[in-house]
Motif scaffolding. Sequence first.
Motif, short mmCIF file in Angstrom:
data_model
loop_
_atom_site.label_atom_id
_atom_site.label_comp_id
_atom_site.label_asym_id
_atom_site.label_seq_id
_atom_site.Cartn_x
_atom_site.Cartn_y
_atom_site.Cartn_z
N ALA A 119 47.48 -7.39 23.46
CA ALA A 119 46.63 -6.39 24.09
C ALA A 119 47.13 -6.03 25.49
CB ALA A 119 45.19 -6.90 24.15
N TYR A 120 47.59 -7.03 26.22
CA TYR A 120 47.94 -6.78 27.63
C TYR A 120 49.35 -6.21 27.78
CZ TYR A 120 47.25 -7.48 32.67
OH TYR A 120 47.07 -7.27 34.00
N GLN B 161 47.21 -13.65 32.68
CA GLN B 161 48.21 -12.58 32.88
C GLN B 161 49.61 -13.17 33.03
OE1 GLN B 161 45.34 -12.85 34.59
NE2 GLN B 161 44.20 -10.99 34.09
N PRO C 195 48.93 6.44 29.27
CA PRO C 195 47.50 6.12 29.27
C PRO C 195 46.66 7.39 29.18
CG PRO C 195 48.46 5.74 31.44
CD PRO C 195 49.59 6.07 30.52
N THR D 145 43.81 7.85 30.55
CA THR D 145 42.91 7.98 31.70
C THR D 145 42.97 9.39 32.31
OG1 THR D 145 43.29 5.69 32.26
CG2 THR D 145 42.45 7.09 34.02
N THR D 146 41.81 9.95 32.52
CA THR D 146 41.78 11.23 33.25
C THR D 146 40.87 11.06 34.45
OG1 THR D 146 40.04 11.93 31.77
CG2 THR D 146 42.24 12.80 31.34
N SER D 147 41.17 11.78 35.50
CA SER D 147 40.32 11.69 36.68
C SER D 147 39.04 12.45 36.41
CB SER D 147 41.04 12.31 37.88
OG SER D 147 42.37 11.92 37.88
N ILE E 165 37.52 14.15 38.58
CA ILE E 165 37.57 15.40 39.31
C ILE E 165 39.00 15.59 39.82
CG2 ILE E 165 36.86 14.30 41.48
CD1 ILE E 165 35.38 16.93 42.13
N VAL E 166 39.45 16.83 39.83
CA VAL E 166 40.77 17.09 40.38
C VAL E 166 40.58 17.41 41.86
CG1 VAL E 166 42.82 18.53 40.31
CG2 VAL E 166 41.63 17.94 38.19
N LYS E 167 41.06 16.52 42.69
CA LYS E 167 40.87 16.68 44.13
C LYS E 167 42.10 17.31 44.74
CE LYS E 167 37.94 13.49 46.74
NZ LYS E 167 38.08 12.09 47.13
N GLY F 8 48.03 14.24 36.69
CA GLY F 8 46.62 14.04 37.01
C GLY F 8 46.34 12.99 38.06
N GLU G 105 45.83 11.62 41.96
CA GLU G 105 45.32 12.15 43.21
C GLU G 105 46.16 11.57 44.35
OE1 GLU G 105 41.43 11.46 46.01
OE2 GLU G 105 41.17 11.15 43.86
N HIS H 256 36.26 2.83 45.61
CA HIS H 256 36.11 3.54 44.34
C HIS H 256 36.14 2.55 43.20
CE1 HIS H 256 37.79 6.59 47.07
NE2 HIS H 256 37.22 7.50 46.31
N PRO I 128 37.60 4.82 36.62
CA PRO I 128 39.05 5.00 36.59
C PRO I 128 39.63 5.42 37.94
CG PRO I 128 37.96 6.80 35.44
CD PRO I 128 36.90 5.82 35.80
N ILE I 129 40.77 4.82 38.27
CA ILE I 129 41.48 5.12 39.51
C ILE I 129 42.88 5.58 39.13
CG2 ILE I 129 42.57 4.03 41.53
CD1 ILE I 129 40.06 2.22 41.68
N LYS I 130 43.29 6.67 39.70
CA LYS I 130 44.60 7.23 39.34
C LYS I 130 45.17 7.91 40.58
CE LYS I 130 46.44 9.84 35.45
NZ LYS I 130 46.16 10.84 34.42
N LEU J 65 47.13 2.91 38.77
CA LEU J 65 46.20 3.38 37.75
C LEU J 65 45.39 2.18 37.28
CD1 LEU J 65 46.78 5.94 34.96
CD2 LEU J 65 45.73 3.78 34.39
N ASP K 75 41.99 1.17 34.85
CA ASP K 75 40.99 1.65 33.90
C ASP K 75 40.78 0.55 32.86
OD1 ASP K 75 39.19 3.31 32.65
OD2 ASP K 75 40.65 4.85 32.09
N ILE L 289 44.14 -0.84 30.07
CA ILE L 289 45.49 -0.46 30.50
C ILE L 289 46.43 -1.64 30.27
CG2 ILE L 289 46.91 0.19 32.49
CD1 ILE L 289 45.05 2.40 31.42
N PRO M 94 38.35 -7.99 37.02
CA PRO M 94 39.59 -8.00 36.23
C PRO M 94 39.35 -8.32 34.75
CG PRO M 94 39.50 -9.92 37.67
CD PRO M 94 38.29 -9.10 37.97
N SER N 176 41.88 -3.30 33.90
CA SER N 176 43.25 -3.71 34.22
C SER N 176 43.97 -2.47 34.73
CB SER N 176 43.95 -4.29 32.99
OG SER N 176 43.87 -3.39 31.91
N GLY N 177 45.13 -2.69 35.32
CA GLY N 177 45.81 -1.52 35.87
C GLY N 177 47.26 -1.81 36.15
N PHE N 178 48.01 -0.75 36.43
CA PHE N 178 49.39 -0.95 36.82
C PHE N 178 49.66 -0.29 38.16
CE2 PHE N 178 49.80 2.76 33.82
CZ PHE N 178 50.21 3.72 34.74
#
Lengths: 691, 343
Positions: free
Chosen positions: A315-316, A359, A379, A381-383, A385-387, B124, B126, B183, B186-188, B216, B218, B221, B303, B307-309
């Motif tokens: 999974a990781y 990990q 991935p 993932t989507t934000s 909001i688009v800043k 996508g 920021e 924040h 999800p963080i990107k 990133l 979420d 991940i 955690p 998870s994230g990279f």
Amino acid sequence: MRINIDYLKQFLNIEDAKIISKHLSRAQKRDVWKELFASVGLETTEIIDFKGKDIFEIEITPNRPDWLSHYGVARDLHSKLPELDFHTPNITDRKFEKNKDNFTINIENKDDCGRYIACIIRNIEVKESTEGIKELLESFGLRPINNFVDVSNLIVTTIGHPIHMFDLDKLKGNEINIRRAQKGEGIGLLDGKEIELNEDFLVIADRSNPVALAGIMGGEYSGVTQETRNILIESAYFNPAVIRKAAKKIGIKSEASFRFERGADILIPPPAINMALDMIEKSESHSLDISYYDDRFPADFVPKKIQLDKIYPSAYSGIQISENIAFKILIDLGFGLDDRGDHWEVEVPSFRVDIYGKQDMVEEIIRVYGYDRLTSEIPKTTSSIVKMDVKRELNQEIRNHLTSIGFFEVMNYIFISPEEHSFFSRDRDFLEIRNPLGKDFSILRKSLFPGLLKNILLNFNHSIPGVGLFEYGNQFGIANQEIQEKEILAIGASGQYQKENWKNKQGQEFDFFIFKSLIFSLFSKLKISLILKDKHKQFFDRDCSFSVFIKGQEVGHMGILKKEILDWYKLEKPVMLAEFFVSGIIKNIETKSFQMWNKYPSYDRDLSFLMNKNLKYSQLEAAICELKPDSLENHTLFDRYQGKGIPEDKISLSMTFSYSNNQKILINEEINEMHTNFINKLIKKFDLIQR
Amino acid sequence: MINELKKEIEKAKTCFLEDLNIIQSSKELIQIKDNYLSRKKGIVTEFMKQIKNLSAEDKPLAGKLINEFKVEVEKQLNLIHDRLSYGKKNEIDYSLPAFDIPVGSPHLLSIVRTALENIFLEMGYEITHGPEVETEYNNFTALNMQEGHPARNEQDTFFIKGYSDIILRTHTSPVQIRYMENHQPPIKIISPGKAFRKDEPDATHTPVFSQIEGLLVDKGIHFSHLKGTLELFIKSFFGQNVSLRFRPGYFPFTEPSAEVDISCYLCNGSNPECRICKGTGWLEILGSGMVHPRVLENCNIDPEKYSGFAFGMGIERIAMLKYGISDIRMFYDNDLRFLKQFG
């Protein structure tokens, strides 16, 4: 860390690996080894030929002290080459008679020293090592000393554990004390350094004095020499933080401290001392007279346990790794695995001080399974909001405009010399670097001008006739006792602006008006109107020093660089400079909305007049803005003359005033009346003489 | 007197406009020009002669009116001259050179940084920023480098005088800490900016350099997401034919960690004397990994749930590889001979 491929073979004969074909040349083999090392995370920095043997200089990351030996490296390589047999070192497991000598080990604090083994051998002979051992040490880059010191060095490079040897007869009293030093104590080290000690240092002491800096270096007085007949061998475990702090304090990086400060294996002291005894026995060629051995192990050592879900590695990592493969890899690396159904309870071996959680298990598994087998996935993932990065957009727009009108963007260091700083800021609220690269780089800039001036000079020195430069960057200071960082846009220009050509034979030098016009063009592009107000700045020429305002707010300054500073920089041509706070510009960027243009025609009226020389145009202009009728749309200065035909204290100006009203067509009489009224006010205010 | 002159000028203006309409050839043009502007008997000259008969106070106005008329006539006749000669052979040598209009350039680091940012913006991400003067906590401790950590490179760090724990950031990772503290996923994000290390300047080091880092975080991940993201990025920037190699590496703030190499975009490993890859076929380009659980915990992100990279690269390094620049100091010399080559 040097790895002698030949020496490595006693643990793992990598020559027999499947990846090695017998037909490979030596150079090709080197490439294969290098790749193999890299695949587990060992970076080769150099390959050395030592008497026909390949020595690999390898960079060991600070998290892996267990890699600091041939044995440790072989263990990891074995996981990659499971087809090979892995040989643990052949060490005699001795039974010791305890304490024939009535000797004692006293550990003051088990947090400082978790384990300490001392072993005394009597009637030894210190001599040169065999040629084989000497050559081996040389291949590791170590200097052979004598058969005892050489054993210590060989143990370190073979299994990674630093041991230390004392001349027993130099130690006072039948005791070894592992304790913090006291203020006032001192020690002369093996490398000749005299160290003043205090409570921060952990020392090995005899009854009265420190005889070694624990885990760092032995004392010169108690060291093994040609005369040594009886010897005490130490094999211990010290707290990494304590060793690191002490080593840093005195600036010593020894083979021992390098390992202890990264974390030694708390279970290795007994095999290390046994291995040493095996080697000594071999060099002495008779059985050893061991009169004392004690293993003090006060630390509460419990192996670390990690619960690892069997599906977690897949999974990781994002790739399917079967349970069997994961299991085999961890076992090969020395982990203990207990099957608990859906997960394993993993026992971390004592030499893996870097392991924190599950990990890390994934890293171990995929490192061996192969990073090259990872797949590529994006991935989802989507934000939310688009800043938009408003500042970036603005900076981009400014950059585009300035470069298209001839300016080059530069980037400078943020630190300047105290002298340069003093030209541009007299305040005491600046930041200074405690450990700068030199005094010339010690102040964090409050102005970007020093950088621009150096750049202008450098380019003039390269015979470039003119330069226009700009830079984005932070200025630093203190306001209300808080550190402040502000982004600045700085612009500077000097020398030739436009080259002469066949049609315009004069060319054009940068002067303040060209500079000002270029800057106004930038703000006109940004749809921002600027107002300049005279304001004396210590670094600008007294007559040409302005503050820049947007909507009543000061956002920067511009002017001509003062002569004294120009001279200091060894510049000759006048330099025009401007600085703006980027935040001040951003604040005034307005959202645009459509406005219908004025559909009615505009009518011009010209006016020529004499004005007193001591008045400034800016004063006249301020009055125009104040007194103008609503329908005065625009005013332009189209001629300025002084000299022949004009009284000496006067100056002749000619202006066009444009009238228009967006509600109606203005008729001639209306305009004339408006104009006459308006200019009469002006004339009265400044004693103008109409021509 | 002056009023009469005024009337005459008005009349001449009307006549002139009528005359303009009949001009069809340069012959007619010359004739009309003579009528109005001839020094000896032109209409304008005739008007001038009248000035001497006027009173002193009327003289300036008369002069002005006549001159305005003359200027208008010249302007109109020139326009007609241009119209008539348009497309006809003339004496001008149009091969004369163009004039030099001053044009500048953005700094190469801005160009490369913008190009890198654009790729991530398309994906996508920021853009986030943080201060260059940082706390030791944000720069080291929060990133799993406690005091005394061997990777906590204090001799490479610039400290600010008068403060015990304030430094110049040694990487842009503290920006990620600041962002994560405020924040939840999800963080990107990407965080471009300057970083500082106490290195004497040489061909491969400057005490100031630029970085761009990405993060990133979420649910779900994994490591292959990192590889996919970096592969997309690398191919977008260096070209479709460039391939990626992950090597095990070590960073205190990621676990697992990976060093990333790209195949040499110039020779693809085929040239043993390649000036870009020096014959190795691979170029070290960035460091990356899965965000260490301790780092997430330090920022109050669970955690077990997320998870994230993260990845980071030096912009100078990327620019040097892409443009074949061999000395990093050139970025900070600001020599126009360098600056003008790009942008």
